[in-house]
Write an enzyme that holds these catalytic residues in place. Structure first.
Site, PDB file in Angstrom:
ATOM      1  N   ASP A 176      -8.833   1.305   4.199  1.00 60.13           N
ATOM      2  CA  ASP A 176      -9.757   2.426   4.343  1.00 60.13           C
ATOM      3  C   ASP A 176     -10.492   2.424   5.673  1.00 60.13           C
ATOM      4  O   ASP A 176     -11.139   3.405   6.041  1.00 60.13           O
ATOM      5  CB  ASP A 176     -10.775   2.410   3.198  1.00 60.13           C
ATOM      6  CG  ASP A 176     -10.114   2.720   1.864  1.00 60.13           C
ATOM      7  OD1 ASP A 176      -9.277   3.655   1.831  1.00 60.13           O
ATOM      8  OD2 ASP A 176     -10.411   2.035   0.873  1.00 60.13           O
ATOM      9  N   GLY A 177     -10.439   1.308   6.344  1.00 59.98           N
ATOM     10  CA  GLY A 177     -11.062   1.257   7.662  1.00 59.98           C
ATOM     11  C   GLY A 177     -12.565   1.102   7.617  1.00 59.98           C
ATOM     12  O   GLY A 177     -13.256   1.509   8.548  1.00 59.98           O
ATOM     13  N   CYS A 233      -7.391  -0.955   8.656  1.00 57.79           N
ATOM     14  CA  CYS A 233      -6.955  -1.775   7.526  1.00 57.79           C
ATOM     15  C   CYS A 233      -6.492  -0.778   6.482  1.00 57.79           C
ATOM     16  O   CYS A 233      -5.609   0.029   6.777  1.00 57.79           O
ATOM     17  CB  CYS A 233      -8.064  -2.678   7.038  1.00 57.79           C
ATOM     18  SG  CYS A 233      -9.685  -1.897   6.871  1.00 57.79           S
ATOM     19  N   ASP A 291     -13.980  -2.032   6.022  1.00 55.61           N
ATOM     20  CA  ASP A 291     -14.321  -3.443   5.831  1.00 55.61           C
ATOM     21  C   ASP A 291     -13.795  -4.311   6.982  1.00 55.61           C
ATOM     22  O   ASP A 291     -14.510  -4.599   7.920  1.00 55.61           O
ATOM     23  CB  ASP A 291     -13.765  -3.944   4.500  1.00 55.61           C
ATOM     24  CG  ASP A 291     -14.466  -3.290   3.312  1.00 55.61           C
ATOM     25  OD1 ASP A 291     -15.702  -3.210   3.357  1.00 55.61           O
ATOM     26  OD2 ASP A 291     -13.785  -2.863   2.372  1.00 55.61           O
ATOM     27  N   ARG A 292     -12.516  -4.660   6.875  1.00 52.51           N
ATOM     28  CA  ARG A 292     -11.937  -5.504   7.920  1.00 52.51           C
ATOM     29  C   ARG A 292     -11.988  -4.830   9.280  1.00 52.51           C
ATOM     30  O   ARG A 292     -12.189  -5.473  10.301  1.00 52.51           O
ATOM     31  CB  ARG A 292     -10.486  -5.850   7.557  1.00 52.51           C
ATOM     32  CG  ARG A 292     -10.395  -6.844   6.439  1.00 52.51           C
ATOM     33  CD  ARG A 292      -9.010  -6.927   5.862  1.00 52.51           C
ATOM     34  NE  ARG A 292      -8.765  -5.859   4.887  1.00 52.51           N
ATOM     35  CZ  ARG A 292      -7.771  -5.877   3.999  1.00 52.51           C
ATOM     36  NH1 ARG A 292      -6.930  -6.893   3.976  1.00 52.51           N
ATOM     37  NH2 ARG A 292      -7.607  -4.883   3.156  1.00 52.51           N
ATOM     38  N   ASN A 317      -7.953  -9.296   1.613  1.00 55.20           N
ATOM     39  CA  ASN A 317      -8.791  -8.193   1.135  1.00 55.20           C
ATOM     40  C   ASN A 317     -10.118  -8.670   0.528  1.00 55.20           C
ATOM     41  O   ASN A 317     -10.374  -9.870   0.426  1.00 55.20           O
ATOM     42  CB  ASN A 317      -7.998  -7.331   0.146  1.00 55.20           C
ATOM     43  CG  ASN A 317      -7.630  -8.106  -1.106  1.00 55.20           C
ATOM     44  OD1 ASN A 317      -8.293  -9.060  -1.478  1.00 55.20           O
ATOM     45  ND2 ASN A 317      -6.544  -7.692  -1.756  1.00 55.20           N
ATOM     46  N   ASN A 364       0.807  -1.201   0.000  1.00 57.01           N
ATOM     47  CA  ASN A 364       0.000   0.000   0.000  1.00 57.01           C
ATOM     48  C   ASN A 364       0.852   1.268   0.000  1.00 57.01           C
ATOM     49  O   ASN A 364       0.372   2.346  -0.357  1.00 57.01           O
ATOM     50  CB  ASN A 364      -0.942   0.009   1.198  1.00 57.01           C
ATOM     51  CG  ASN A 364      -2.351  -0.399   0.796  1.00 57.01           C
ATOM     52  OD1 ASN A 364      -3.047   0.347   0.107  1.00 57.01           O
ATOM     53  ND2 ASN A 364      -2.743  -1.600   1.185  1.00 57.01           N
ATOM     54  N   LYS A 365       2.104   1.132   0.422  1.00 56.26           N
ATOM     55  CA  LYS A 365       2.991   2.303   0.425  1.00 56.26           C
ATOM     56  C   LYS A 365       3.169   2.853  -0.995  1.00 56.26           C
ATOM     57  O   LYS A 365       3.320   4.050  -1.194  1.00 56.26           O
ATOM     58  CB  LYS A 365       4.366   1.927   0.993  1.00 56.26           C
ATOM     59  CG  LYS A 365       4.347   1.734   2.497  1.00 56.26           C
ATOM     60  CD  LYS A 365       5.756   1.533   3.028  1.00 56.26           C
ATOM     61  CE  LYS A 365       5.729   1.391   4.538  1.00 56.26           C
ATOM     62  NZ  LYS A 365       7.039   1.029   5.087  1.00 56.26           N
TER      63      LYS A 365
END
Lengths: 655, 590
Positions: free
Chosen positions: B367-368, B365, B370-371, B303, B278-279
């Protein structure tokens, strides 16, 4: 003579591998006892020698010499003994103690030997097979009791009392028995009185490639004829076809449909005792894994084949049940000798057909009939004596598991619960009771078991409240009559409560069964309270009546006294003093005042596994997590384990 | 209103059923004129071909076959349909057929004789039109439903009241109005709880450093230790390892708000590889150098794409029929249970840190939504008995899922014909599955029963209620969803009896730590395999539970009554008896 003890022994918790307790190990004539000396509460672990399956001395480490003891009830104990010499001694002693050479050395002959002889003898009459056959409606105009096997002269592995078709003459029986392995001729196992169809059992015929036996053919014809509404019967060979064909080379084999008029032959393909033994071993490896990954667990479970074998037995039972109940066709079941797969299949079919075998007493009778009396070789299969390891096989274990799987599908149809099945499983191996000692009725009679040992059945019956399934509902339409189970693969589950019985913390935190048992117990207590209250009210009324009588005599009638009629008409209060006498018994009932709200949480669980009279059962103090009691769900996972990468698997145990 | 006929054939067997006919008429009034076609064949994978009448309205598809006993009825809300496909042209038998792929594991197939083209065309067109109203510029049926229930389900959740129940605001945490108009973060709720000593200006600077502006905010606070569960999105670290003094200060403030611990745990739900990847897109994770006293833990949950694929495989394995051999290894190959295990294990570690470690945690996670929602809501379910009641669970869903912007519209694709949309994923289904696994291990700890969970999932797709519409609180406000639609909770709460677990005991102060071993997780057969008629439960166990409990309750009542009576009587007999005693000598004569 064997009494010895070793100090500073460590007992490793094999589930988490993290905790160990230090204590003293004692070897007595009957038990291995480990006494923890660090805790404030005295914790003892007792293991009966007869339950020891294997003792393995592992390579010494700096901390000591590990000794791994595996038990037949799936308990695994890992001791670490400081001195290698001590470890060696314990190892040798345990090996010796756990593998007796003679029946007389078994625990049942010393267990509670001083009890009253007459009582003990009488207790054996609790299960009576004659009564069982007459419950089925036998003898009758179709089936008779034959004296042919009295003194075990026709077959030494059969019981003395056998039921055969009315038309089977002694020469037919004799001739047929000569044509069957070990003389085990076709005889009745279960009679379905609704439609006269019967389950019969035997061993394989000695047919080889072409041999015939007129009497044997007549015997089967007699069975067909004893079922007036049908003109043929099924012969079910429980073996895989290949195995049965291989037997032909040895002069054995299976019935040729051409030689026997009116039979339909059918293979059901249950594997032999060796396959089952290996399958269990593989499954146990999977169930013992500390942190199984999903693929290890599911693939391991599948490749062990265990559930497939269980399914095969249930499928065979379903086949027979359909033949008997739906088609009204009699069935003859055999395998090779007719004491392993045949016993499994006949008894599973009985459970499916007859609700009686789904009651506590019924299951005892069934095991006594199809297993004990018909010569299932308990001592060989369950390794009671130092014998041939190739004879050992979990045959009755599979039957008990089949019953468990059925009880999972029909939760209201069985009077007994899982604990009952687990306890029977335990005692099949424990040798604490005489029921399963020896390999056939003849041996058991010669051993004088009924004079010298106790019967498990009376022990279980005395403690039956522990074994009652609270969901049991004998009056429900779906629990009556024939059970029709599903046998799709996903209907067979891993029986963790048996195979992981001793793993601390691995059990679910609350068990519906135990919860409901607590409710049931509470209901009973409430009923007692109710009775006691009713008595009190009656007493008060009595007094009042007397006083009122007096008052009416002496004074004006006082309406106030009569103003409180019984508050609840359904309570059924007695009206006259004469009616009270019948209620006298209630006076004895203990009056226990309880907070209804809280009582549920503090009820003591019926813990058959921890009764002091049964020290060998009171193993790892925690193995039976006390269901709903809040403590277990409050127990925090320990900090250390949470850091561990495997922590998600860690079976957090109660604090 | 009852949906038993389509909700679940197996459950309708289990639960008391209400005849659908009255409600059917009731509902019909709100339907567009239905389209009816006779002599349609439903090709049932279990029974075989069934000939009957097919009716399609703007809400449902209704198929009835009267040829057999009992009458066969298939009743399907069109919201459940994910895809309608024509299967081939006219077959040799002169029949045309089409298939419906459903979001609830089923696939349905219909066929009918080649009729006049217009009718054939119209069945397909009507299905395409009403199954995918959004794609056709039509309103979702929930906006037309308008059934009146005794309770307004939209009032179940009131953020202020819920925070008040948790004891907030307090000396360390305040309620901020900074997001009142969704200006700070358009996917967050308007009511947010943040540390007292962080100003709204600072919040805005933190928002700049968090993906989609989803700053760390409080989800739950421990009533005793004051340890908190906070949630957010990933920090915008990027390849260059960017830092934000404001964000660092903010996390320090979260830690300082809990005097019991000098540590803060950051749970990144992702596998570390994904987090690192993701970086490249400007995201990433907190470095322990930048965040003093914080410990970062990766929870290895995959994911949405991996999860979607897993469910697809699961569907292949369980529907319509299960292959006799290799059942377990086929199940294994879907990895579904493994994902369930990882989610539960992650939530367990969070709950453990908060309860046993008395340490505050930050969960995120990417976007914060879902998980992160899965983890915080499951951890809260373990920690707080209130959420294990029926109403508490509704609050939990409203709060952690709906108000915090789980993108239901995108993940489910309500009314959208684009069935291959990569945004679809069974994230919420996994959460409910995890809840079910917990109810298996703690059968007396949850007020709701399995039917409640199944019903919730059924209405996740049905589009009858407005509850699961839109992607965020802001969207729901803009669309006036609470005004124009009925909440699922209005329906549920109007017949609580059906959704109540008879075994429930209120353990409100107890923390549940489920065992997350493979040996104790199982496939939720009652949901995934419920369409298979062979799965029909053999016996009404729940009925038996109720009977046992009812018997106890009745006895308790009677004992109490008699107890009272005993007390009264002995009192009255003493009164009445006192003169008797004075004349005892006379008694001897009587």
């Amino acid at each position: 003579m064997f009494n010895r003890n070793v100090e500073n022994v460590r007992l490793i918790d094999t589930v988490t591998s993290r905790r160990a307790s230090v204590g003293t190990l004692y070897l007595t004539a009957t038990h291995t006892i480990f006494v923890e000396n660090e805790t404030e509460i005295l914790t003892e672990t007792w293991v009966l020698h007869s339950l020891v399956f294997s003792v393995e001395k592992q390579a010494s480490t700096t901390t000591g010499c590990p000794l791994l003891v595996r038990c037949k009830n799936f308990q695994v104990l890992q001791f670490v003994i400081p001195q290698e010499r001590d470890c060696h001694d314990v190892h040798v002693s345990l090996l010796h103690l756990s593998r007796p050479e003679h029946y007389e050395e078994l625990y049942c002959f010393s267990y509670n030997a001083n009890s009253d002889r007459e009582d003990r003898r009488k207790a054996w009459d609790f299960i009576n097979l004659k009564a069982e056959y007459s419950r089925m409606g036998l003898p009758n105009h179709l089936w008779k009791l034959t004296p042919a096997n009295h003194h075990y002269k026709v077959s030494d592995t059969y019981p003395a009392d056998l039921y055969v078709p009315k038309s089977a003459t002694p020469p037919v029986i004799m001739g047929s028995s000569k044509f069957r392995s070990r003389g085990r001729f076709p005889t009745l196992s279960y009679y379905y009185k609704e439609n006269h169809a019967a389950i019969c059992r035997s061993s394989q015929p000695l047919s080889g490639f072409s041999a015939r036996c007129l009497e044997d053919e007549q015997m089967l014809e007699a069975i067909v004829r004893s079922n007036p509404r049908s003109d043929f019967m099924y012969v079910v060979d429980t073996r895989p076809k290949l195995n049965a064909m291989a037997n032909r080379a040895a002069g054995k084999g299976y019935e040729n449909e051409d030689n026997y008029s009116n039979i339909k032959f059918h293979f059901v393909g249950i594997e032999n005792i060796h396959v089952m033994r290996n399958s269990l071993q593989k499954m146990l490896e999977v169930s013992e894994a500390h942190f199984p990954s999903m693929s290890y667990f599911l693939e391991g479970l599948e490749s062990s084949g265990w559930l497939k074998h269980i399914k095969a037995v249930v499928d065979a039972g379903v086949f027979i049940t359909k033949a008997i109940a739906e088609e009204g066709i009699s069935v003859l079941v055999h395998c090779s000798d007719g004491w392993d797969r045949t016993a499994q299949v006949c008894s599973v079919a009985s459970v499916l057909l007859d609700p009686y075998y789904r009651t506590l007493k019924g299951l005892m009778v069934l095991i006594e009939r199809d297993w004990v009396s018909f010569g299932h070789k308990f001592s060989h299969r369950n390794n009671h004596l130092n014998g041939d390891p190739k004879e050992v096989s979990p045959v009755i274990d599979q039957f008990l598991e089949c019953v468990w799987q059925l009880s999972e599908q029909f939760p209201c149809a069985f009077e007994y619960n899982e604990r009952f099945l687990i306890t029977i499983h335990h005692h099949v191996y424990s040798c604490q009771y005489g029921n399963f000692i020896g390999n056939n009725q003849k041996e058991r009679t010669e051993l004088g078991l009924q004079e010298k040992t106790h019967s498990l059945w009376t022990y279980l019956w005395k403690n039956r409240t522990d074994y009652i399934n609270p969901l049991y509902r004998p009056d429900h339409s779906q629990t009556q009559g024939v059970l029709r189970p599903l046998t799709a693969p996903y209907c067979f589950k891993f029986w963790g409560a048996l195979y992981n019985r001793f793993d601390r913390g691995i059990h679910p935190r609350q068990s519906v069964m135990e919860y409901l048992m607590a409710i049931r117990e509470e209901t009973q207590q409430l009923e007692e309270q109710l009775a006691s209250h009713e008595m009190k009210i009656l007493n008060v009324e009595k007094q009042q009546k007397k006083s009122v009588n007096l008052e009416t005599n002496m004074f004006d009638r006082s309406p106030a006294v009569w103003a409180s009629p019984p508050s609840n008409s359904s309570v059924g209060l007695a009206n006259t003093p004469g009616d009270y006498s019948g209620l006298g018994g209630f006076l004895k009932s203990p009056y226990q005042q309880k907070e209804p709200e809280n009582s549920l949480l503090i009820l003591p669980w019926p813990q058959e596994l921890r009764k002091p009279t049964d020290p060998d059962l009171s193993t790892n103090g925690d193995d039976q997590e006390s269901g709903i009691a809040g403590l277990s769900c409050l127990s925090p996972p320990n900090e250390e384990s949470a850091k561990d990468p495997d922590s998600d698997e860690t079976a957090y145990s109660a604090a | 209103l009852s949906f038993n006929t389509w909700v679940c054939p197996s459950l309708s067997y289990l639960w008391p059923t209400v005849g659908y006919s009255d409600q059917w008429d009731d509902l019909n009034k709100r339907f567009s004129p239905p389209l009816t076609a006779k002599d349609v064949t439903y090709i049932c994978p279990y029974i075989g071909a069934l000939r009957g009448t097919l009716t399609v309205t703007n809400y449902r598809l209704f198929f009835k076959c009267t040829d057999r006993e009992p009458v066969f009825v298939l009743d399907l809300p069109l919201g459940v349909v994910s895809r309608v496909e024509k299967i081939g042209g006219a077959s040799s038998r002169g029949e045309v057929s089409y298939g419906l792929v459903c979001k609830d594991i089923r696939n349905l197939r219909f066929a009918h004789k080649q009729m006049e083209d217009s009718l054939r065309k119209s069945i397909f067109e009507v299905l395409m039109k009403f199954a995918f109203p959004v794609s056709n510029g039509l309103p979702i049926f929930a906006f037309e439903y308008g059934q009146v229930y005794p309770e307004n389900g939209w009032k179940v959740y009131d953020a202020q009241a819920e925070y008040k129940r948790q004891g907030l605001p307090n000396e360390s945490w305040r309620i901020t109005k900074v997001n009142d108009h969704y200006e700070l973060c358009d996917t967050y709720p308007s009511t947010l709880v943040v540390p007292v000593n962080i100003s709204d200006e600072e919040l805005k600077r933190v928002a700049a450093f968090r993906a989609k502006g989803r700053i760390p905010v409080l989800s739950w606070i421990h009533p005793e230790s004051q340890a908190t569960v906070t949630r957010c999105s990933q920090p915008m670290v990027g390849v260059n390892g960017k830092r934000s003094k404001d964000d660092e200060k903010y996390l320090q403030a979260i830690m300082d708000a809990n005097a019991q611990s000098h540590k803060l745990f950051i749970f990144d739900a992702r596998p570390s590889v994904n987090a690192a990847a993701n970086k490249m897109k400007g995201g990433g994770y907190e470095s322990e150098d930048a965040y003093q006293n914080a410990e970062l833990v990766f929870l290895d949950i995959h994911n949405i794409h991996v999860m979607r694929e897993s469910l697809r495989k699961l569907k292949e394995v369980v529907y319509p029929n299960i292959e006799e051999s290799h059942w377990l290894s086929n199940l294994e190959s879907t990895h579904w249970l493994e994902h369930i295990k990882l989610i539960l294990a992650g939530a367990l570690r969070i709950a453990d840190k908060v309860e046993s470690g008395k340490t505050s945690v930050v969960v995120h996670c990417s976007d914060g939504w879902d998980r992160t929602a899965q983890l915080t809501s499951l951890a809260m379910l373990m920690l707080d008995g209130h959420y294990r009641t029926i109403r508490g669970f509704q609050v939990l869903l409203e709060k952690e899922w709906l108000s915090f912007g789980h993108r239901f519209q995108l993940r489910i694709g309500h009314g959208d014909k684009n069935h291959t949309d990569a945004d679809r994923s069974p994230v919420f289904l996994q959460f409910i599955d995890c809840v079910w696994q917990m109810t298996r291990q703690f059968p007396a700890a949850f007020e709701f029963n399995e039917y409640f969970l199944v019903t919730t999932l059924d209405h996740l797709y049905s589009c009858l209620f407005g509850t699961f519409l839109c992607n965020s609180e802001q969207q729901r406000v803009k669309e006036e969803v609470p005004k124009k639609t009925v909440s699922l909770w209005a329906y549920i709460n109007s017949q609580l009896e059906e959704f109540t677990n008879p075994l429930y005991v209120n353990y409100s102060n107890h923390v549940l730590f489920p065992v997350v071993s493979m040996r104790h997780l199982e496939l939720w057969v009652g949901y995934y395999i419920r369409w298979n008629p062979r799965m029909r439960p053999q016996e009404p166990v729940h009925q038996r539970y109720k009977e046992l409990l009812a018997k106890r309750a009745e006895l308790q009542k009677r004992v109490e009554e008699l107890q009272r009576e005993v007390t009264n009587r002995s009192a009255s007999s003493e009164r009445a008896g006192s003169p008797t005693r004075s004349i005892t000598p006379v008694q001897t004569f009587v």
